[in-house]
Design a protein around this motif. Structure first.
Motif, PDB file in Angstrom:
ATOM      1  N   LEU A   3       0.827  -1.205   0.000  1.00 54.27           N
ATOM      2  CA  LEU A   3       0.000   0.000   0.000  1.00 54.27           C
ATOM      3  C   LEU A   3       0.866   1.262   0.000  1.00 54.27           C
ATOM      4  O   LEU A   3       0.563   2.244  -0.699  1.00 54.27           O
ATOM      5  CB  LEU A   3      -0.928   0.000   1.225  1.00 54.27           C
ATOM      6  N   ILE A   4       1.942   1.237   0.788  1.00 56.81           N
ATOM      7  CA  ILE A   4       2.847   2.387   0.807  1.00 56.81           C
ATOM      8  C   ILE A   4       3.474   2.588  -0.566  1.00 56.81           C
ATOM      9  O   ILE A   4       3.553   3.709  -1.090  1.00 56.81           O
ATOM     10  CB  ILE A   4       3.940   2.193   1.872  1.00 56.81           C
ATOM     11  N   GLU A   5       3.908   1.497  -1.156  1.00 57.65           N
ATOM     12  CA  GLU A   5       4.558   1.604  -2.456  1.00 57.65           C
ATOM     13  C   GLU A   5       3.581   2.062  -3.539  1.00 57.65           C
ATOM     14  O   GLU A   5       3.985   2.728  -4.500  1.00 57.65           O
ATOM     15  CB  GLU A   5       5.203   0.279  -2.840  1.00 57.65           C
ATOM     16  N   LEU A   6       2.303   1.708  -3.400  1.00 59.52           N
ATOM     17  CA  LEU A   6       1.324   2.201  -4.370  1.00 59.52           C
ATOM     18  C   LEU A   6       1.254   3.727  -4.340  1.00 59.52           C
ATOM     19  O   LEU A   6       1.122   4.380  -5.386  1.00 59.52           O
ATOM     20  CB  LEU A   6      -0.054   1.605  -4.077  1.00 59.52           C
ATOM     21  N   ILE A   7       1.346   4.285  -3.144  1.00 58.20           N
ATOM     22  CA  ILE A   7       1.337   5.740  -3.014  1.00 58.20           C
ATOM     23  C   ILE A   7       2.598   6.331  -3.658  1.00 58.20           C
ATOM     24  O   ILE A   7       2.546   7.320  -4.395  1.00 58.20           O
ATOM     25  CB  ILE A   7       1.240   6.145  -1.534  1.00 58.20           C
TER      26      ILE A   7
END
Length: 370
Positions: free
Chosen positions: A87-91
């Motif tokens: 999820l962090i990397e998607l941001i």
């Protein structure tokens, strides 16, 4: 700001996550969560004290860690927590994608905020966007692996992909960038460098010649010299057909770049001698203006001279009487010829002259030089 500094700004936000992965293996999820949150708080305090700034990305990472960790503990299912790295990397992918593939450079704005003493020119911004494209693809590939490992692989495999593999990938990337930057540096060291200026002529930096001609529109200074005879005719040079810019067209008698460390006077003398064999001449500055084409932006210093008898004929020219014996001939000039004012006016707009010369011809008429 280079690629290494860019990554150093992003990586601190992942420290709480990596701490949790290690602590979870040793003490379990609950204790690992407390340890990771504590590290995140200490990291924010350290940055605030040392760098006098508030690190929002570390705060975001720590809060997300708390939320997903709490959900995971409450539901007694670590699937929610294991999704956190992805999820962090998607941001980050979204931020990198916007910065790399649009005109709104979010990362560049962040860099200017945190590194106010560093000014980036257009070429450096273009290099940064190239770097961010690489990072975008790297983050995307890693995120896919994180999500896949979350649902289809063991906890140990997920921990390695989310943590250790992340550093391995960036280690390989750094080595690649170091090699690539050394190659670029070696290539650029063999080029002529020119000064970069603002519209008032103040030097703001320097760049290799290839970079000012690649569409980056880095403003750099050039000298133009118009040679007039007693009848008011103007000397023009015909550009060779193998020139990449305006081939085969008639242009200003002398035109060339000012090299880095070179004065305006030195550049004018050098270019006049190299292109038309003119030396020991007098010249007057008539205009300084900005000229922009599809491939470059120039700050032009336009001079005129009446020392037409000192011009040396180009070896390839059959249209100008030889005025002074010289063994120095320019390979950049195809022909030289004097054109009367009426001859020029009759042929303006017909594709015979370069657009830059036509613009300067009108300037010469306006200031009474013709």
């Amino acid at each position: 700001m280079n690629r290494t500094k860019l990554l150093r700004q992003l990586l601190p936000g992942f420290i709480p996550l990596f701490v949790f992965i290690a602590a979870d293996e040793i003490w379990g999820t609950k204790i690992g969560l407390f340890v990771a949150v504590g590290v995140g708080i200490l990291e924010m305090l350290w940055i605030a004290i040392r760098e006098k700034r508030f690190e929002k990305f570390v705060l975001f990472d720590t809060l997300l860690l708390v939320v997903l960790g709490a959900v995971s503990v409450w539901l007694d299912n670590d699937i929610f927590f294991k999704l956190k790295p992805g999820l962090i990397e998607l941001i980050l992918i979204a931020v990198l994608g916007v910065s790399a593939f649009s005109s709104f450079n979010i990362i560049g704005l962040m860099g200017q905020r945190y590194m106010k003493d560093v000014q980036l020119n257009d070429a450096q911004m273009a290099q940064m966007q190239t770097s961010m494209k690489y990072l975008f693809y790297i983050f995307t590939a890693h995120t896919v692996l994180v999500f896949y490992s979350t649902f289809y692989m063991s906890k140990e495999a997920w921990a390695f992909i989310s943590g250790g593999l992340f550093y391995i990938i960036f280690g390989v990337y750094f080595l690649f960038e170091m090699y690539r930057q050394r190659r670029i540096k070696k290539q650029l060291s063999q080029e002529e460098w020119v000064p970069l200026v603002d519209e008032q002529g103040k030097v703001t930096g320097q760049a290799p010649r290839s970079q000012v001609h690649n569409g980056s529109k880095l403003l750099h200074p050039v000298v133009h010299l118009h040679v007039l005879n007693n009848n008011g005719s103007i000397l023009l040079q015909k550009r060779p057909v193998n020139k990449s810019i305006q081939p085969g067209k008639w242009d200003t008698a002398v035109g060339g770049h000012i090299s880095a460390g070179e004065t305006l006077e030195q550049a004018l003398k050098k270019e006049a001698f190299e292109e038309i064999g003119l030396k020991d001449f007098t010249a007057q500055l008539r205009k300084v203006y900005k000229w922009e084409s599809e491939v470059e932006a120039e700050l032009v210093y336009m001079f005129i001279s009446h020392d037409f008898k000192k011009v040396a004929m180009n070896r390839n020219s059959n249209s100008l009487k030889k005025m002074e014996s010289s063994n120095n001939y320019s390979e950049e000039v195809d022909q030289l010829n004097f054109w009367t004012k009426n001859q020029v006016q009759k042929n303006i707009g017909k594709g015979i002259f370069t657009p830059n010369f036509e613009y300067e011809f009108n300037l010469l008429k306006e200031n009474g030089s013709l």
